[in-house]
Design a protein around this motif. Structure first.
Motif, PDB file in Angstrom:
ATOM      1  N   ALA B  76      38.648  26.018  31.773  1.00  0.00           N
ATOM      2  CA  ALA B  76      38.809  27.477  31.858  1.00  0.00           C
ATOM      3  C   ALA B  76      38.740  28.117  30.473  1.00  0.00           C
ATOM      4  O   ALA B  76      38.317  29.257  30.323  1.00  0.00           O
ATOM      5  CB  ALA B  76      40.131  27.819  32.534  1.00  0.00           C
ATOM      6  N   PHE B 189      40.205  35.321  32.949  1.00  0.00           N
ATOM      7  CA  PHE B 189      40.159  35.257  34.419  1.00  0.00           C
ATOM      8  C   PHE B 189      38.847  34.657  34.920  1.00  0.00           C
ATOM      9  O   PHE B 189      38.823  33.853  35.841  1.00  0.00           O
ATOM     10  CB  PHE B 189      40.356  36.651  35.031  1.00  0.00           C
ATOM     11  CG  PHE B 189      41.745  37.205  34.833  1.00  0.00           C
ATOM     12  CD1 PHE B 189      42.745  36.429  34.272  1.00  0.00           C
ATOM     13  CD2 PHE B 189      42.044  38.491  35.226  1.00  0.00           C
ATOM     14  CE1 PHE B 189      44.023  36.938  34.085  1.00  0.00           C
ATOM     15  CE2 PHE B 189      43.319  39.015  35.053  1.00  0.00           C
ATOM     16  CZ  PHE B 189      44.303  38.236  34.485  1.00  0.00           C
ATOM     17  N   ILE B 192      38.845  30.969  34.374  1.00  0.00           N
ATOM     18  CA  ILE B 192      39.686  30.277  35.358  1.00  0.00           C
ATOM     19  C   ILE B 192      38.939  30.147  36.692  1.00  0.00           C
ATOM     20  O   ILE B 192      38.929  29.085  37.310  1.00  0.00           O
ATOM     21  CB  ILE B 192      41.029  31.026  35.542  1.00  0.00           C
ATOM     22  CG1 ILE B 192      41.881  30.869  34.265  1.00  0.00           C
ATOM     23  CG2 ILE B 192      41.780  30.508  36.761  1.00  0.00           C
ATOM     24  CD1 ILE B 192      43.135  31.727  34.235  1.00  0.00           C
ATOM     25  N   MET B 193      38.295  31.234  37.104  1.00  0.00           N
ATOM     26  CA  MET B 193      37.593  31.197  38.390  1.00  0.00           C
ATOM     27  C   MET B 193      36.381  30.255  38.335  1.00  0.00           C
ATOM     28  O   MET B 193      36.025  29.641  39.325  1.00  0.00           O
ATOM     29  CB  MET B 193      37.139  32.608  38.809  1.00  0.00           C
ATOM     30  CG  MET B 193      38.265  33.612  38.974  1.00  0.00           C
ATOM     31  SD  MET B 193      39.686  33.013  39.912  1.00  0.00           S
ATOM     32  CE  MET B 193      39.075  33.120  41.573  1.00  0.00           C
TER      33      MET B 193
END
Lengths: 418, 259
Positions: B76, B189, B192-193
């Motif tokens: 990530a 974010f 992470i996704m």
């Protein structure tokens, strides 16, 4: 059953770490030192790529709109990311709500300042503005390069914001002349972009209560616009709140939201009401953050605070407080999870559902935080132990975004409708 | 610039660790996280790849049960992919048998530079990196606080007790980085996704051409005979200030040779 996914837990941990290392050390300044929250907000947005995500989703949306694809079913309600997606893991809603929960554990005011700027100001422009207006004002708000305010409340019309509105917009050739005062405006003292609601005064003698509500987009520094200093408040000190004074502010049609006076196009009253649902779901997530933190701090204190040579957690009156806090945490978490599941199913909360969720959550947060102060005793009254701040902050959840009393009317209206 | 960063996945230090009474080693069957001391290597690897204007960071890790939670954190942050040596036979590995597995996995990535932490937060042997270098036949530089790539070599500022040494070393090389030299980025974010979609190549001991007798408890030359609880920390000395307490403080500092 909904549970945070592995990715959502990673987001939760990452935001929690940011809050601990970047916000917690500035808490005193934000609370008592008049430090505006905007640098922290921009750092947060850059750190987690919220600004880049905003830019990307903006680009995609504008490209689609320019191709005249049907985007009417989409909502830009999510403060951080834009539209909820049908299917999936409710990711868009969760990606919005998780940072809200984590930030609210330490600094609910930052959530309010952020949420109003991107959720309400940008949200209104992105939902009802023309493409040109979105490009001119929307993008900078989505990336937090600029800060927005959403100005509806007036000194004599809080809960009766639309009916009792006294601000006026008078036509003058191709332009409008705006007058009026707004109050309790989050980000009002510092906002670069202001979404301003006013009643159309067309000289026709229509009862002021029934006049059209028009929405305008204003810039800081416009002639005739004065932004007050921040108010002194009971809590939520990290969210600057102020007044706006408009005296013969002259605007062209380019600043009229949607460039239309037609309310059926979704401007004015509808635009304001759309935002109520988003706002109320957000307050429930803020409540969850406050409750989780108060419970965590209370459990820790109950284990470590000794009286009569015993941890106070051994006493049943303390246990009762903790148990009630846990019940509140479970209930509010269930409401937040339900909201995410509905988004997952492509459904939005009705106004009555959002109102019920907000009413319960706000009251629970306020009660839990006050009980945490009580559990901490004298220490609870001291700012060092943090629960007094959360209690003062939580009180506003029962007042802003519609008072408890207004939520009741929205729920009842739905229950009693024919 | 292709960089391999070795990442150790360890039990969360925030939760009390449990020891296995059979093997006298730390239990590792719960959720594991990336060792915080490896986050500096990941950050430095990402910065070096970015500065070079090309290349990527590949993570190399080892686990007995396919655990990837800690790797996802580093993915990530921006690492491109990971190689995970996962085999029940790895259970009970000491530093050298760990180095054997890691070095085989690293060589598959064919990196220009290998970064490792100076030591792990759970084991603290601090010997694995140099063993990896030796097994790969590469030079190693330890305790780097700054790395600059200069064509086919690197310049390293190597932390010492007195200051730092400037070391030049040909690539490829193994470099250990100290904690705190760079500020590890937060995973954003999007990172992470996307982390779940990034490739994690899972290999067994035999995939690496190793025999199970060379790794794990059977390949280890180390045995833990006994573990005992550390003595409880003694309470400090309380000094009541009757106007002379500062003298006590000075004496205390003198005793520690701080003044």
């Amino acid at each position: 059953m909904f549970e945070w996914s592995e990715e959502q837990l990673m987001i939760k941990e990452a935001v929690a770490k940011f809050v601990e290392s970047e916000i917690q050390p500035k808490r005193d300044e934000l609370e008592h030192g008049d430090l505006p929250p905007y640098d922290v907000i921009r750092t947060l947005a850059r750190t987690f790529g919220i600004d880049a995500l905003g830019r990307e989703s903006f680009k995609r949306r504008i490209e689609r709109e320019k191709k005249k694809e049907d985007v009417a079913g989409e909502s830009e309600g999510d403060p951080f990311l834009g539209s909820p997606k049908e299917g999936g893991d409710g990711g868009a809603a969760a990606m919005t709500l998780i940072p809200i929960i984590e930030l609210s554990k330490v600094c609910p005011g930052i959530v309010t300042a952020m949420g109003v700027s991107v959720g309400l100001a940008a949200g209104t422009i992105m939902s009802k503005g023309t493409i040109a207006q979105k490009e001119r004002w929307g993008l900078d708000l989505l990336t937090f390069d600029k800060i927005g305010a959403w100005a509806i409340t007036e000194p004599n019309s809080g809960s009766d914001a639309l009916g009792g509105m006294n601000s006026t917009a008078k036509r003058d050739g191709d332009e409008y002349i705006l007058n009026g005062n707004k109050t309790f405006i989050t980000n009002g003292p510092y906002a670069d972009t202001i979404v301003f609601y006013a009643k159309l005064d067309d000289g026709s003698g229509t009862n002021p209560r029934n006049r059209k509500v028009l929405t305008f987009i204003l810039d800081k520094g416009m002639e005739g616009l004065v932004q007050s200093k921040p108010f002194r408040k009971m809590g939520l000190h990290s969210s600057p709140t102020g007044e706006l004074f408009l005296s013969d502010v002259r605007v062209g049609k380019d600043r009229l939201l949607g460039e239309t006076e037609d309310e059926t196009g979704g401007t004015g009253r509808d635009s304001a009401k759309d935002n109520f649902v988003t706002e109320r779901a957000g307050v429930a997530a803020m409540s969850l953050g406050v409750i989780e933190e108060c419970l965590r701090l209370s459990v820790e204190y109950a284990k470590s605070r000794l009286l009569w040579e015993k941890p106070i957690g051994d006493f049943q009156l303390i246990q009762l407080k903790l148990a009630k806090m846990e019940v509140a945490r479970l209930n509010v978490q269930n409401l937040v999870f339900r909201h995410i599941e509905m988004q997952k199913a492509g459904r939005r909360l009705t106004l009555a559902e959002a109102s019920a969720m907000k009413l319960y959550s706000a009251q629970a947060a306020s009660e839990v935080a006050m009980e945490a102060v009580q559990l901490f005793g004298g220490n609870g009254y001291m700012s060092e132990y943090r629960v007094e701040q959360l209690a003062r902050d939580a009180k506003v959840f029962q007042i802003y975004a519609g008072t408890d009393e207004i939520q009741v009317t929205h729920i009842a209206r739905d229950l009693l409708k024919e | 610039m292709n960089v391999v960063v070795c990442v150790k996945q360890i039990p969360d230090p925030a939760t009390p660790g449990e020891m296995d009474s059979q093997t006298n080693t730390l239990k590792r069957d719960g959720k594991l996280i990336m060792d915080d001391s490896d986050s500096y290597g990941v950050e430095m690897g990402l910065q070096l790849a970015e500065q070079a204007g090309g290349g990527e960071v590949t993570l190399v890790s080892m686990a007995q049960d396919g655990e990837t939670s800690g790797l996802r954190t580093a993915l990530a942050m921006g690492a491109a992919k990971a190689i995970l040596v996962s085999d029940p036979a790895l259970k009970g590995s000491d530093a050298l048998s760990t180095a054997k597995a890691l070095s085989k996995a690293i060589s598959r990535a064919n990196p220009d530079l290998i970064l490792m932490a100076t030591e792990s937060t759970d084991g603290y042997t601090g010997t694995t990196p140099v063993q990896v270098a030796e097994l790969l036949g590469l030079p190693s530089v330890t305790f780097a606080k700054k790395i600059t790539v200069d064509g086919s070599s690197i310049k390293v500022e190597r932390q010492t007790e007195a200051g730092y040494d400037e070391v030049t070393c040909p690539l490829p090389a193994v470099v250990t980085v100290t904690a705190g030299v760079v500020e590890p980025r937060y995973p954003n974010f999007k990172g992470i996704m996307d982390a779940k979609k990034k490739p994690v190549e899972e290999l067994t001991v035999s995939d690496l051409g190793l025999d199970v007798s060379e790794v794990g408890s059977s390949g280890s030359r180390q045995e833990v005979f006994e573990i005992v609880a550390a003595d409880a920390r003694q309470a400090g000395e309380k000094v009541v200030d009757e106007g002379e307490a500062h003298q006590k403080v000075i004496e205390f500092f003198e005793q520690l040779k701080l003044i």
